[in-house]
Enzyme design. Structure first.
Site, PDB file in Angstrom:
ATOM      1  N   GLU A 112       0.865  -1.187   0.000  1.00 19.24           N
ATOM      2  CA  GLU A 112       0.000   0.000   0.000  1.00 19.24           C
ATOM      3  C   GLU A 112       0.892   1.224   0.000  1.00 19.24           C
ATOM      4  O   GLU A 112       2.063   1.160   0.400  1.00 19.24           O
ATOM      5  CB  GLU A 112      -0.911  -0.006   1.230  1.00 19.24           C
ATOM      6  CG  GLU A 112      -2.012  -1.043   1.112  1.00 19.24           C
ATOM      7  CD  GLU A 112      -3.146  -0.763   2.069  1.00 19.24           C
ATOM      8  OE1 GLU A 112      -3.982   0.081   1.750  1.00 19.24           O
ATOM      9  OE2 GLU A 112      -3.170  -1.372   3.138  1.00 19.24           O
ATOM     10  N   HIS A 226      -8.434  11.264   4.869  1.00 15.09           N
ATOM     11  CA  HIS A 226      -8.042  10.329   3.800  1.00 15.09           C
ATOM     12  C   HIS A 226      -8.230  11.042   2.469  1.00 15.09           C
ATOM     13  O   HIS A 226      -9.256  11.681   2.243  1.00 15.09           O
ATOM     14  CB  HIS A 226      -8.916   9.072   3.861  1.00 15.09           C
ATOM     15  CG  HIS A 226      -8.322   7.923   3.110  1.00 15.09           C
ATOM     16  ND1 HIS A 226      -8.234   7.920   1.735  1.00 15.09           N
ATOM     17  CD2 HIS A 226      -7.775   6.753   3.520  1.00 15.09           C
ATOM     18  CE1 HIS A 226      -7.650   6.795   1.351  1.00 15.09           C
ATOM     19  NE2 HIS A 226      -7.364   6.059   2.409  1.00 15.09           N
ATOM     20  N   ARG A 267      -0.561   9.669   3.281  1.00 20.91           N
ATOM     21  CA  ARG A 267      -1.907  10.246   3.139  1.00 20.91           C
ATOM     22  C   ARG A 267      -1.950  11.758   3.303  1.00 20.91           C
ATOM     23  O   ARG A 267      -2.639  12.452   2.551  1.00 20.91           O
ATOM     24  CB  ARG A 267      -2.821   9.656   4.215  1.00 20.91           C
ATOM     25  CG  ARG A 267      -3.247   8.293   3.881  1.00 20.91           C
ATOM     26  CD  ARG A 267      -4.108   7.696   4.940  1.00 20.91           C
ATOM     27  NE  ARG A 267      -4.324   6.320   4.532  1.00 20.91           N
ATOM     28  CZ  ARG A 267      -4.812   5.377   5.296  1.00 20.91           C
ATOM     29  NH1 ARG A 267      -5.152   5.650   6.531  1.00 20.91           N
ATOM     30  NH2 ARG A 267      -4.988   4.168   4.833  1.00 20.91           N
ATOM     31  N   HIS A 327     -10.841  10.504   8.469  1.00 24.25           N
ATOM     32  CA  HIS A 327     -10.732   9.043   8.357  1.00 24.25           C
ATOM     33  C   HIS A 327     -10.227   8.382   9.634  1.00 24.25           C
ATOM     34  O   HIS A 327     -10.715   7.324  10.021  1.00 24.25           O
ATOM     35  CB  HIS A 327      -9.774   8.723   7.207  1.00 24.25           C
ATOM     36  CG  HIS A 327      -9.594   7.264   6.958  1.00 24.25           C
ATOM     37  ND1 HIS A 327     -10.629   6.454   6.564  1.00 24.25           N
ATOM     38  CD2 HIS A 327      -8.497   6.464   7.026  1.00 24.25           C
ATOM     39  CE1 HIS A 327     -10.181   5.208   6.411  1.00 24.25           C
ATOM     40  NE2 HIS A 327      -8.905   5.184   6.703  1.00 24.25           N
ATOM     41  N   ARG A 362      -0.906   8.406  10.253  1.00 24.09           N
ATOM     42  CA  ARG A 362      -0.869   6.939  10.248  1.00 24.09           C
ATOM     43  C   ARG A 362      -0.501   6.384   8.876  1.00 24.09           C
ATOM     44  O   ARG A 362      -1.034   6.816   7.853  1.00 24.09           O
ATOM     45  CB  ARG A 362      -2.240   6.389  10.647  1.00 24.09           C
ATOM     46  CG  ARG A 362      -2.345   4.888  10.472  1.00 24.09           C
ATOM     47  CD  ARG A 362      -3.583   4.341  11.093  1.00 24.09           C
ATOM     48  NE  ARG A 362      -4.783   4.563  10.337  1.00 24.09           N
ATOM     49  CZ  ARG A 362      -5.280   3.721   9.428  1.00 24.09           C
ATOM     50  NH1 ARG A 362      -4.641   2.612   9.146  1.00 24.09           N
ATOM     51  NH2 ARG A 362      -6.415   3.990   8.822  1.00 24.09           N
TER      52      ARG A 362
HETATM   53  C1  FAD Z   1     -13.561   2.798   5.589  1.00 24.21           C
HETATM   54  C2  FAD Z   1     -12.381   2.435   6.459  1.00 24.21           C
HETATM   55  C3  FAD Z   1     -11.382   1.612   5.961  1.00 24.21           C
HETATM   56  C4  FAD Z   1     -10.291   1.295   6.746  1.00 24.21           C
HETATM   57  N1  FAD Z   1      -9.330   0.424   6.256  1.00 24.21           N
HETATM   58  C5  FAD Z   1      -8.307   0.039   7.079  1.00 24.21           C
HETATM   59  C6  FAD Z   1      -7.374  -0.950   6.638  1.00 24.21           C
HETATM   60  O1  FAD Z   1      -7.456  -1.480   5.545  1.00 24.21           O
HETATM   61  N2  FAD Z   1      -6.375  -1.297   7.495  1.00 24.21           N
HETATM   62  C7  FAD Z   1      -6.220  -0.747   8.749  1.00 24.21           C
HETATM   63  O2  FAD Z   1      -5.299  -1.096   9.475  1.00 24.21           O
HETATM   64  N3  FAD Z   1      -7.137   0.174   9.182  1.00 24.21           N
HETATM   65  C8  FAD Z   1      -8.152   0.561   8.396  1.00 24.21           C
HETATM   66  N4  FAD Z   1      -9.082   1.476   8.848  1.00 24.21           N
HETATM   67  C9  FAD Z   1      -8.987   1.941  10.244  1.00 24.21           C
HETATM   68  C10 FAD Z   1      -9.443   0.824  11.166  1.00 24.21           C
HETATM   69  O3  FAD Z   1     -10.518   0.149  10.574  1.00 24.21           O
HETATM   70  C11 FAD Z   1      -9.857   1.348  12.529  1.00 24.21           C
HETATM   71  O4  FAD Z   1      -8.926   2.257  13.019  1.00 24.21           O
HETATM   72  C12 FAD Z   1      -9.959   0.187  13.508  1.00 24.21           C
HETATM   73  O5  FAD Z   1     -10.795  -0.801  12.975  1.00 24.21           O
HETATM   74  C13 FAD Z   1     -10.479   0.676  14.842  1.00 24.21           C
HETATM   75  O6  FAD Z   1     -10.824  -0.435  15.608  1.00 24.21           O
HETATM   76  P1  FAD Z   1     -11.431  -0.213  17.059  1.00 24.21           P
HETATM   77  O7  FAD Z   1     -11.719  -1.552  17.612  1.00 24.21           O
HETATM   78  O8  FAD Z   1     -10.558   0.685  17.822  1.00 24.21           O
HETATM   79  O9  FAD Z   1     -12.760   0.625  16.811  1.00 24.21           O
HETATM   80  P2  FAD Z   1     -14.038   0.407  15.875  1.00 24.21           P
HETATM   81  O10 FAD Z   1     -13.908  -0.775  15.008  1.00 24.21           O
HETATM   82  O11 FAD Z   1     -14.274   1.711  15.250  1.00 24.21           O
HETATM   83  O12 FAD Z   1     -15.167   0.081  16.934  1.00 24.21           O
HETATM   84  C14 FAD Z   1     -15.584   1.043  17.883  1.00 24.21           C
HETATM   85  C15 FAD Z   1     -16.708   0.422  18.692  1.00 24.21           C
HETATM   86  O13 FAD Z   1     -17.062   1.288  19.766  1.00 24.21           O
HETATM   87  C16 FAD Z   1     -18.474   1.383  19.834  1.00 24.21           C
HETATM   88  N5  FAD Z   1     -18.817   2.665  20.480  1.00 24.21           N
HETATM   89  C17 FAD Z   1     -18.425   3.930  20.153  1.00 24.21           C
HETATM   90  N6  FAD Z   1     -18.951   4.829  21.004  1.00 24.21           N
HETATM   91  C18 FAD Z   1     -19.703   4.120  21.907  1.00 24.21           C
HETATM   92  C19 FAD Z   1     -20.494   4.478  23.023  1.00 24.21           C
HETATM   93  N7  FAD Z   1     -20.667   5.761  23.423  1.00 24.21           N
HETATM   94  N8  FAD Z   1     -21.138   3.488  23.704  1.00 24.21           N
HETATM   95  C20 FAD Z   1     -21.011   2.191  23.351  1.00 24.21           C
HETATM   96  N9  FAD Z   1     -20.249   1.794  22.282  1.00 24.21           N
HETATM   97  C21 FAD Z   1     -19.608   2.755  21.584  1.00 24.21           C
HETATM   98  C22 FAD Z   1     -18.926   1.266  18.381  1.00 24.21           C
HETATM   99  O14 FAD Z   1     -20.254   0.878  18.247  1.00 24.21           O
HETATM  100  C23 FAD Z   1     -17.974   0.163  17.908  1.00 24.21           C
HETATM  101  O15 FAD Z   1     -18.467  -1.099  18.284  1.00 24.21           O
HETATM  102  C24 FAD Z   1     -10.179   1.815   8.063  1.00 24.21           C
HETATM  103  C25 FAD Z   1     -11.189   2.653   8.561  1.00 24.21           C
HETATM  104  C26 FAD Z   1     -12.285   2.970   7.770  1.00 24.21           C
HETATM  105  C27 FAD Z   1     -13.335   3.853   8.326  1.00 24.21           C
END
Ligand code: FAD
Length: 425
Positions: A112, A226, A267, A327, A362
């Site tokens: 990437e 992004h 980015r 993003h 990032r």
């Molecule tokens: C479109 C897109 C593509 C991406 N592609 C990549 C990739 O290819 N590779 C990579 O490394 N990263 C990628 N990223 C970034 C990566 O996906 C995220 O940074 C990562 O998945 C975050 O994981 P997390 O578990 O911290 O949070 P998330 O997966 O965002 O989960 C957060 C959780 O917290 C919950 N939550 C939030 N607020 C509350 C609240 N007040 N009360 C209760 N629950 C709450 C939500 O419902 C959710 O379940 C991408 C992001 C996006 C948006």
């Protein structure tokens, strides 16, 4: 108000929350709470893949991540992530994750933008979905884990700088949870922005709580836009055109068809060039994937191809209008190398945490890896120390406040230039 008791309370059901839960001792009682459905998280949307640092690649990975992060990254964190990457990917594979393989059955790596070599494992353009389905399947087999969906975290229970649970709302009904440990895995801040690739339900609750309870934060000004979200004013969440497309040869053009930026730069640099060009000519900017072999695109990027077609664009022949969109949040609650925050018994993992891995910007595909490495680190630390903690029951009650408003104000204080990009609360 009714109250539940659990050993470990995890808020958030993305990769950070679920992977941490699966690495906790199976004898512990674990409660996962999420404000939407389990699959409605950014982790599920991840397209490009997950960085996988194979033995011997550590120095090159560190150099690439430092260069993308403007050398503001934490070197200690980088070393840990580099060293522990493969162990965690292997765990995912053992859990059933199916990364793409070549004809010989070996794992197939892709490149990437801004990675100097092929080190990303992927599953078509639905890597996040595949990883999340694997984690959910494993979670469903664990009798010690209970999940509450559509349940909003309103506040943390904190007394004398020690966390012992949280206040929640489910369908207008409030309840509280008492726990020995709290893990915040609530993701980033995208839902606060008008244009974002993030799920709307992810609105910086961790940041707001940190401010409210004096928990240390770091790098709040480091918000990533992004460069290649599909421009589409009728959509609340903008569809992302993965960096992997540019890694495989897609180019960026202005309205005159001219290329004006090296598409493989990090980015922030690509975003900066697009904004400059847009402002200069009031020009529409496009992603051009048409030079790539069409059968290859349809296979390798099937979900992106399908989604574009549904919106009305054929990736193999049309130019796709793009714009930068919020993003990722590099900042967050400051954590140490075991996922611990400055508040006792409060761990933070995934995008809600600031481990120092990303520095100011990032590098693609490093976020899923960070959530894995520090999810496991946090779980290991909890497994060791939880025996010594007694469950506190404290009759504190919640008071009224608006977390979204608080998070919005913090962002404006640190990034006044993004004020007009934010929603009002
Ligand atoms: C479109 C897109 C593509 C991406 N592609 C990549 C990739 O290819 N590779 C990579 O490394 N990263 C990628 N990223 C970034 C990566 O996906 C995220 O940074 C990562 O998945 C975050 O994981 P997390 O578990 O911290 O949070 P998330 O997966 O965002 O989960 C957060 C959780 O917290 C919950 N939550 C939030 N607020 C509350 C609240 N007040 N009360 C209760 N629950 C709450 C939500 O419902 C959710 O379940 C991408 C992001 C996006 C948006």
């Amino acid at each position: 108000m009714s109250s539940l008791k659990t050993d470990v309370l995890i808020v958030g059901s993305g990769i950070g929350g679920l992977y941490t839960a699966l690495n906790l001792d199976a004898k512990l009682n674990i409660t996962i709470v999420t404000n939407s459905k389990i699959r409605d998280c950014n982790s599920y949307l991840a397209q490009g893949g997950v960085t996988t640092v194979m033995p011997g690649d550590e120095d090159s990975f560190i150099e690439d991540t430092l260069a993308a992060g403007h050398f503001k990254n934490s070197y200690e964190t980088l070393e840990i992530v580099a060293r522990e990457s493969w162990k965690n990917i292997q765990t995912l594979i053992d859990m059933g994750a199916k990364f793409q393989k070549n004809e010989n059955g070996e794992l197939k790596f892709t490149k990437e933008a801004a990675h100097s070599k092929k080190r990303i494992l992927f599953h078509g353009s639905e890597t996040g979905k595949m990883i999340m389905e694997t984690l959910i399947e494993n979670i469903e087999k664990r009798e010690n884990i209970t999940i509450f969906e559509n349940t909003e975290l309103l506040d943390l229970k904190i007394s004398e700088n020690s966390a012992y649970g949280g206040f929640f709302r489910n369908k207008n009904k409030n309840f509280s949870v008492d726990s020995k440990i709290v893990v915040l895995a609530t993701g980033g801040i995208g839902g606060l922005f008008k244009n974002s690739t993030n799920h709307e339900n992810i609105k910086g609750i961790a940041l707001a709580l940190a401010k409210r309870h004096n928990i240390e934060t770091k790098d709040i000004d480091c918000i990533q836009l992004h460069p290649t979200a599909m421009e589409n004013p009728s959509r609340r969440r903008l569809f992302l055109l993965s960096e992997a497309l540019r890694g495989e040869g897609a180019v960026i053009r202005d309205a005159d068809g001219k290329r004006f930026v090296d598409e493989l730069l990090p980015r922030d640099k690509v975003t900066e060039s697009i904004i400059k060009r847009k402002n200069k000519n009031n020009s529409q900017i496009y992603l051009d994937v048409t030079a790539l072999d069409s059968d290859y695109i349809k296979n390798r990027f099937k979900s992106i191809w399908d989604e574009c077609l549904e919106i009305g664009y054929d990736l193999t022949s049309d130019l796709i209008p793009i714009c930068p969109a919020q993003h990722y949040f590099m900042g967050g609650i400051k954590t140490d190398l075991k996922g611990r925050s400055s508040c006792q018994y409060l761990y933070v993992v995934g995008e809600a945490a600031c481990t120092g891995l990303h520095g100011k910007n990032r590098l693609a595909s490093n976020s899923l890896l960070e959530a894995l490495v520090f999810g496991r680190k946090a779980a290991s630390d909890i497994n060791i120390h939880i025996m010594d903690i007694t469950l506190t029951e404290n009759p504190t009650s919640e008071d009224e406040w608006c977390p979204e408003k608080a998070a919005r104000e913090i962002i404006i204080r640190h990034r006044g230039d993004l004020k007009n990009e934010l929603r009002h609360y």
